[in-house]
Design an enzyme around this catalytic site. Structure first.
Site, short mmCIF file in Angstrom:
data_model
loop_
_atom_site.label_atom_id
_atom_site.label_comp_id
_atom_site.label_asym_id
_atom_site.label_seq_id
_atom_site.Cartn_x
_atom_site.Cartn_y
_atom_site.Cartn_z
N SER A 130 -73.76 18.41 24.94
CA SER A 130 -72.47 18.47 25.61
C SER A 130 -72.50 19.64 26.60
O SER A 130 -72.77 20.77 26.22
CB SER A 130 -71.37 18.70 24.56
OG SER A 130 -70.13 18.89 25.16
N LYS A 156 -73.64 14.68 27.98
CA LYS A 156 -72.18 14.50 28.08
C LYS A 156 -71.63 15.62 28.94
O LYS A 156 -71.90 16.79 28.69
CB LYS A 156 -71.59 14.55 26.66
CG LYS A 156 -70.09 14.72 26.59
CD LYS A 156 -69.60 14.52 25.16
CE LYS A 156 -68.77 15.68 24.67
NZ LYS A 156 -68.28 15.46 23.28
N LEU A 157 -70.88 15.24 29.96
CA LEU A 157 -70.26 16.23 30.84
C LEU A 157 -68.79 16.39 30.47
O LEU A 157 -68.07 15.40 30.34
CB LEU A 157 -70.35 15.80 32.30
CG LEU A 157 -71.75 15.49 32.86
CD1 LEU A 157 -71.63 15.06 34.33
CD2 LEU A 157 -72.68 16.69 32.72
N LYS A 158 -68.35 17.62 30.34
CA LYS A 158 -66.93 17.88 30.15
C LYS A 158 -66.24 17.71 31.49
O LYS A 158 -66.75 18.21 32.51
CB LYS A 158 -66.73 19.31 29.63
CG LYS A 158 -67.23 19.52 28.22
CD LYS A 158 -66.41 18.69 27.24
CE LYS A 158 -66.63 19.17 25.81
NZ LYS A 158 -65.78 18.42 24.88
N ASP A 183 -66.31 13.57 28.83
CA ASP A 183 -65.29 13.88 27.82
C ASP A 183 -64.14 14.63 28.48
O ASP A 183 -64.33 15.73 29.01
CB ASP A 183 -65.93 14.74 26.71
CG ASP A 183 -65.00 15.01 25.55
OD1 ASP A 183 -63.82 14.57 25.59
OD2 ASP A 183 -65.43 15.68 24.59
N ASN A 185 -61.20 15.52 26.83
CA ASN A 185 -60.43 16.33 25.88
C ASN A 185 -58.92 16.25 26.11
O ASN A 185 -58.20 17.27 26.06
CB ASN A 185 -60.90 17.79 25.88
CG ASN A 185 -62.21 17.98 25.16
OD1 ASN A 185 -63.22 18.33 25.77
ND2 ASN A 185 -62.24 17.72 23.86
N GLU A 208 -64.80 9.63 26.99
CA GLU A 208 -64.28 10.11 25.71
C GLU A 208 -62.92 10.77 25.89
O GLU A 208 -62.75 11.64 26.75
CB GLU A 208 -65.30 11.10 25.12
CG GLU A 208 -64.91 11.74 23.79
CD GLU A 208 -66.00 12.71 23.28
OE1 GLU A 208 -67.13 12.70 23.82
OE2 GLU A 208 -65.70 13.48 22.35
N ASP A 233 -61.94 10.66 20.24
CA ASP A 233 -62.34 11.83 19.44
C ASP A 233 -61.08 12.37 18.76
O ASP A 233 -60.77 12.01 17.61
CB ASP A 233 -63.01 12.85 20.38
CG ASP A 233 -63.32 14.20 19.75
OD1 ASP A 233 -62.96 14.42 18.59
OD2 ASP A 233 -63.92 15.07 20.42
N LYS A 257 -66.27 13.24 13.78
CA LYS A 257 -66.51 14.64 13.41
C LYS A 257 -65.93 14.79 12.01
O LYS A 257 -64.72 14.61 11.81
CB LYS A 257 -65.76 15.58 14.36
CG LYS A 257 -66.28 15.62 15.78
CD LYS A 257 -65.43 16.53 16.64
CE LYS A 257 -65.93 16.53 18.07
NZ LYS A 257 -64.98 17.20 18.99
N GLY A 285 -69.67 17.10 17.64
CA GLY A 285 -70.00 18.46 17.25
C GLY A 285 -68.84 19.39 17.55
O GLY A 285 -67.96 19.06 18.36
O1 OSB Z 1 -64.52 17.41 22.37
O2 OSB Z 1 -66.44 17.04 21.61
C1 OSB Z 1 -65.54 17.84 21.88
C2 OSB Z 1 -66.77 21.41 21.30
C3 OSB Z 1 -65.64 21.98 20.78
C4 OSB Z 1 -64.50 21.24 20.67
C5 OSB Z 1 -64.49 19.91 21.06
C6 OSB Z 1 -65.63 19.30 21.57
C7 OSB Z 1 -66.77 20.09 21.73
C8 OSB Z 1 -68.00 19.61 22.33
C9 OSB Z 1 -69.28 20.30 21.94
O3 OSB Z 1 -68.04 18.76 23.19
C10 OSB Z 1 -69.97 19.57 20.88
C11 OSB Z 1 -71.15 20.31 20.32
O4 OSB Z 1 -72.23 20.18 20.88
O5 OSB Z 1 -71.00 20.98 19.28
MG MG Z 2 -64.65 15.28 22.48
#
Ligand code: OSB
Ligand code: MG
Length: 362
Positions: A130, A156-158, A183, A185, A208, A233, A257, A285
């Site tokens: 990520s 995966k790109l935020k 992702d 969020n 995501e 998620d 998760k 994660g």
């Molecule tokens: O949305 O997947 C998520 C980290 C912290 C909180 C939410 C997310 C994430 C990640 C990192 O995308 C995932 C990882 O590599 O631990």
């Molecule tokens: Mg996520």
């Protein structure tokens, strides 16, 4: 029972639509039974920005409500933990950490690995990574290039409003064959459907959680306008939530998760519910230390986890992990085979990063 806090410096700040982390402030649960010791890792972040849970709140509810309920029970076994704690609403991350510690102790006492307990069918799992929001598209491409060279099998790109189409286009132009996903969020609304639709051009594995956690019906509406599959998620907090989201057409893929859903046993039940509906899942994660990473890798080795997860190597986040590091080879991590988690905190590292220890009695 002990509640420990550890401060884990990150190799590079991790920026998402909800903020930037420099250090991972982790809550650990240590349980000591007559037979064995067990470790749990709570995935709650320092602030309530990913979900409503946060590390101080999790420690409070564990101390005040969860651990006392568990210690009042005659013979707390892992499968019974969730039942014992069901009277407390929510607080799934805190409950999950407690269940994980009890499960680890129970498995160590019997010599069984968590992977076997969960029904693992693989000895190695493919790794995704990520990638946080960067200061520039150039910086992002450098990061992606580094991860691709290390061997990560998908990236995966935020994303967030204003950091989506252009960075994704740039990465796709430079890495034509790289399995790529994004992702959000929960940073978008249905009004952003046009911008999100522009992502269809980049052959993404999935989008995501673009919308808010409770916007399940809006995700279903968005799905009708996009070619890219939606993955949820934050919205998936239980088997019920997963089944509802799938039946409503809100997602075609599920990020599991364990912490978010109250533990590894509920995580397996969600994977089973998804498998029944032909919905692929992958292991998410939460920037875990080696303890949580070990458990995630075990979960990712179980049936239904057909997509690479955010199960990256320790070095993705930590120069010095709390346990023996997880090292990637050929884009994969070995599933720990030893009793319980198969890893324990390295005493010298634990001593160095621990910021507080609290003993909790019944
Ligand atoms: O949305 O997947 C998520 C980290 C912290 C909180 C939410 C997310 C994430 C990640 C990192 O995308 C995932 C990882 O590599 O631990
Ligand atoms: Mg996520």
């Amino acid at each position: 029972m002990e509640l420990l806090r550890v401060a884990m410096p990150l190799v590079v700040p991790f920026r998402t639509s909800f903020g930037t982390q420099h250090t991972r402030d982790v809550l650990l649960v240590r349980v000591v039974t007559p037979e064995a010791e067990g470790w749990g890792e709570c995935v709650a972040l320092a602030e309530p920005v990913y979900s409503s849970e946060y590390v101080e709140g999790a420690q409070h509810v564990l101390r005040t409500h969860l651990v006392p309920r568990l210690l009042a029970a005659q013979r707390p076994d892992a499968a019974g933990v969730a039942v014992m704690l069901a009277g407390v609403r929510g607080h799934r991350m805190a409950k999950g950490a407690l269940e994980m510690a009890v499960l680890d102790a129970e498995l160590r006492a019997t010599g069984l690995s968590l992977a076997s307990r969960l029904g693992a069918v693989r000895e190695r799992v493919p790794c995704g990574v990520s990638v946080g929001i960067a200061d520039s598209v150039e910086q992002l491409c450098e990061w992606v290039s580094g991860y691709a060279e290390e061997g990560y099998l998908r990236v995966k790109l935020k994303i967030e409003p204003g950091w989506d189409v252009e960075p994704v286009r740039a990465v796709r132009e430079r890495f034509a064959d790289l399995p790529l996903q994004v992702d959000g969020n929960g940073a978008y609304t249905l009004d952003d459907a046009a911008a999100l639709g522009a992502l269809d051009a980049f052959d993404l594995l999935m989008l995501e959680q673009p919308l808010a956690a409770d916007a399940v019906r809006d995700h279903a509406r968005l799905a009708e306008r996009l070619a890219t599959p939606l993955c949820l998620d934050e919205s998936i907090t239980s088997v019920t939530a997963a089944v509802d989201a799938i039946e409503l057409g809100a997602c075609r893929i599920v990020n599991i998760k364990a912490g978010r859903v109250g533990g590894y046993l509920e995580a397996r039940r969600i994977a089973e519910a998804c498998a029944l509906r032909d919905v692929p899942v992958w292991c998410g994660g939460m920037v875990e230390t080696g303890l949580g990473r070990a458990a995630n890798v075990a979960l990712a080795a179980t049936p239904g986890f057909t997509l690479p997860g955010d199960t990256s190597a320790s070095a993705r986040f930590y120069a010095q992990d709390l346990t023996e590091p997880f090292v990637m080879s050929d884009g994969r991590l070995d599933v720990p085979a030893g009793p319980g988690l198969g890893v324990t905190p390295l005493p010298a590292v634990l001593a160095q990063v621990t910021t507080a220890v609290e003993r909790v009695r019944g």
